[in-house]
Write a protein that holds these residues in place. Sequence first.
Motif, PDB file in Angstrom:
ATOM      1  N   CYS A   1       6.299  52.243  26.495  1.00 17.51           N
ATOM      2  CA  CYS A   1       5.672  53.606  26.209  1.00 17.51           C
ATOM      3  C   CYS A   1       4.674  53.722  24.941  1.00 17.51           C
ATOM      4  O   CYS A   1       3.675  54.344  25.007  1.00 17.51           O
TER       5      CYS A   1
ATOM      6  N   LEU B   1       1.306  52.459  26.265  1.00 14.78           N
ATOM      7  CA  LEU B   1       0.669  53.494  27.161  1.00 14.78           C
ATOM      8  C   LEU B   1       0.406  54.550  26.354  1.00 14.78           C
ATOM      9  O   LEU B   1      -0.803  54.994  26.675  1.00 14.78           O
ATOM     10  N   ARG B   2       1.135  55.216  25.402  1.00 11.54           N
ATOM     11  CA  ARG B   2       0.521  56.486  24.514  1.00 11.54           C
ATOM     12  C   ARG B   2      -0.843  55.980  23.757  1.00 11.54           C
ATOM     13  O   ARG B   2      -1.602  56.675  23.847  1.00 11.54           O
TER      14      ARG B   2
ATOM     15  N   VAL C   1      -3.577  55.831  26.539  1.00  9.73           N
ATOM     16  CA  VAL C   1      -3.968  57.563  27.037  1.00  9.73           C
ATOM     17  C   VAL C   1      -4.536  58.238  26.106  1.00  9.73           C
ATOM     18  O   VAL C   1      -5.485  58.886  26.320  1.00  9.73           O
TER      19      VAL C   1
ATOM     20  N   SER D   1      -2.095  63.838  25.897  1.00 12.60           N
ATOM     21  CA  SER D   1      -0.908  63.479  25.435  1.00 12.60           C
ATOM     22  C   SER D   1       0.029  62.747  26.580  1.00 12.60           C
ATOM     23  O   SER D   1      -0.215  62.610  27.734  1.00 12.60           O
ATOM     24  N   CYS D   2       0.994  61.833  25.629  1.00 14.38           N
ATOM     25  CA  CYS D   2       1.905  61.018  26.431  1.00 14.38           C
ATOM     26  C   CYS D   2       3.257  61.270  25.956  1.00 14.38           C
ATOM     27  O   CYS D   2       3.445  60.766  24.846  1.00 14.38           O
ATOM     28  N   THR D   3       4.149  61.988  26.648  1.00  9.72           N
ATOM     29  CA  THR D   3       5.363  62.144  25.993  1.00  9.72           C
ATOM     30  C   THR D   3       6.528  61.634  26.706  1.00  9.72           C
ATOM     31  O   THR D   3       6.441  62.010  27.872  1.00  9.72           O
TER      32      THR D   3
ATOM     33  N   ILE E   1       7.864  59.962  31.847  1.00  5.41           N
ATOM     34  CA  ILE E   1       6.991  60.453  30.942  1.00  5.41           C
ATOM     35  C   ILE E   1       6.033  61.515  31.499  1.00  5.41           C
ATOM     36  O   ILE E   1       5.520  61.443  32.683  1.00  5.41           O
TER      37      ILE E   1
ATOM     38  N   ILE F   1       2.637  62.970  31.103  1.00  6.78           N
ATOM     39  CA  ILE F   1       1.001  62.770  30.452  1.00  6.78           C
ATOM     40  C   ILE F   1       0.167  63.918  31.037  1.00  6.78           C
ATOM     41  O   ILE F   1       0.035  64.337  32.080  1.00  6.78           O
TER      42      ILE F   1
ATOM     43  N   PHE G   1      -3.596  65.028  31.069  1.00  5.74           N
ATOM     44  CA  PHE G   1      -4.761  64.234  30.809  1.00  5.74           C
ATOM     45  C   PHE G   1      -5.948  65.092  30.821  1.00  5.74           C
ATOM     46  O   PHE G   1      -5.917  66.666  31.138  1.00  5.74           O
TER      47      PHE G   1
ATOM     48  N   ILE H   1      -5.139  55.827  34.895  1.00  8.65           N
ATOM     49  CA  ILE H   1      -3.938  55.904  34.132  1.00  8.65           C
ATOM     50  C   ILE H   1      -2.767  55.274  34.633  1.00  8.65           C
ATOM     51  O   ILE H   1      -2.005  54.425  34.081  1.00  8.65           O
TER      52      ILE H   1
ATOM     53  N   HIS I   1      -0.561  51.762  33.537  1.00  3.90           N
ATOM     54  CA  HIS I   1       0.881  51.416  33.806  1.00  3.90           C
ATOM     55  C   HIS I   1       0.986  49.964  34.133  1.00  3.90           C
ATOM     56  O   HIS I   1       1.725  49.162  33.626  1.00  3.90           O
TER      57      HIS I   1
END
Length: 390
Positions: A216, A219-220, A223, A238-240, A262, A264, A266, A275, A279
């Motif tokens: 994670c 990835l954040r 992104v 954002s990537c939450t 997750i 995202i 974009f 994206i 992953h």
Amino acid sequence: MRKNKETIPSAESALAILQQLIRIRTNHTEGYEMDAVKYISSILPHKTELSIIDHGNNRGSMIVEVKGRIPDKKIAIFSYLDTVKNIGINRWEHPPFSADYVNGVVHGKGAANMKGGVTSAILAMMTLSKTSPPPLSVLACFTADGTGDGLGAIEITEKGYLKGVVEAIFTNATKEKIGISQKGALWTKVEVTGTTSYSASPSSGTNAVEALILFCQHLRKAVVGQKNRKHLLLGLPSCTITQFNSGEGEVNQIPPYAVATIDIRFMPYQDPESIISLHNEIAGELSKTYGGINVKIEVLKIQNSVYIPENSTMVKRFSNTLLSMNKKSVLTGLNIFGDAAHVIPRTGVPFLIYGPGEYSSAINEKVSLKSVISVANVLVKYIQSYDTNF
């Protein structure tokens, strides 16, 4: 209360419509938009033409048309009828379905997202149907599943109801600012499987939780990117992490399993497929770093990002309409998704987003009645002054 304008229904009527819509429960997880469809169809003037779409299970969408002087050239107004799922019902200051009216503000579930915008569209259609025909025909599309997968918007678009549409306006809450961009959404589920051992000997196992946390983080970083990619209206992507679970292991055990969802959001310049590829790349790198783990990736949802240039003809004309009414013309972007994500990629028509209220929390929603009526006035003015030569 006094009438906002002679052509717009009274504030009393606007309040009654909005309150009734809030009291009709159209929770996304259950649907029931057909109840709202039936109510709206019962209050619209006979001069409007109605097309009702039955999606089954009491879910429904509706297209309302007012014929213009050029009947085959149309502008579409989109407003979705469903609300987000019930969260924190006991924490509301006003009961969520009471539609309390206090000091000019209506409180309740969906007040901002987006039954205020639905009411603005209804008021505009009532007005346009009672005056001389507008320059072009107007479609008000009241849709199911706008907070979900766009069931109503997709069916309206793909079954030809939008034939002849040259522009689209979405009445999502923008605080009466002109929305010209909207983030896309990619939801994924990531499962990591490792091997267990006692935590006293951590090197004997492969820690799925640690591997997923590292996934994670990577990835954040990939992104969100560098701050020089910040969008003027949308900010950064954002990537939450929204859910995280590692099963029911003991405190003294290395967790062999972990799963996360997750969310995202974009930007228009980002491609969701790229994206998704990120992953897979990160999963491959982790498999090399952590021997003995397996990473499974599932795509849960993709919603498109949409954008229209601020110097486009439609945006300029809408801005001029606001200025002619002594209103501010301010541009904005939206982090949420809605019907525009389904309609615009399928049609390519110019669009903008303009509605009353603003998105805040999932609880204590509210919207100013004055803003609801103001948006209706703007829609009527924009349509009545439309130059069909464009």
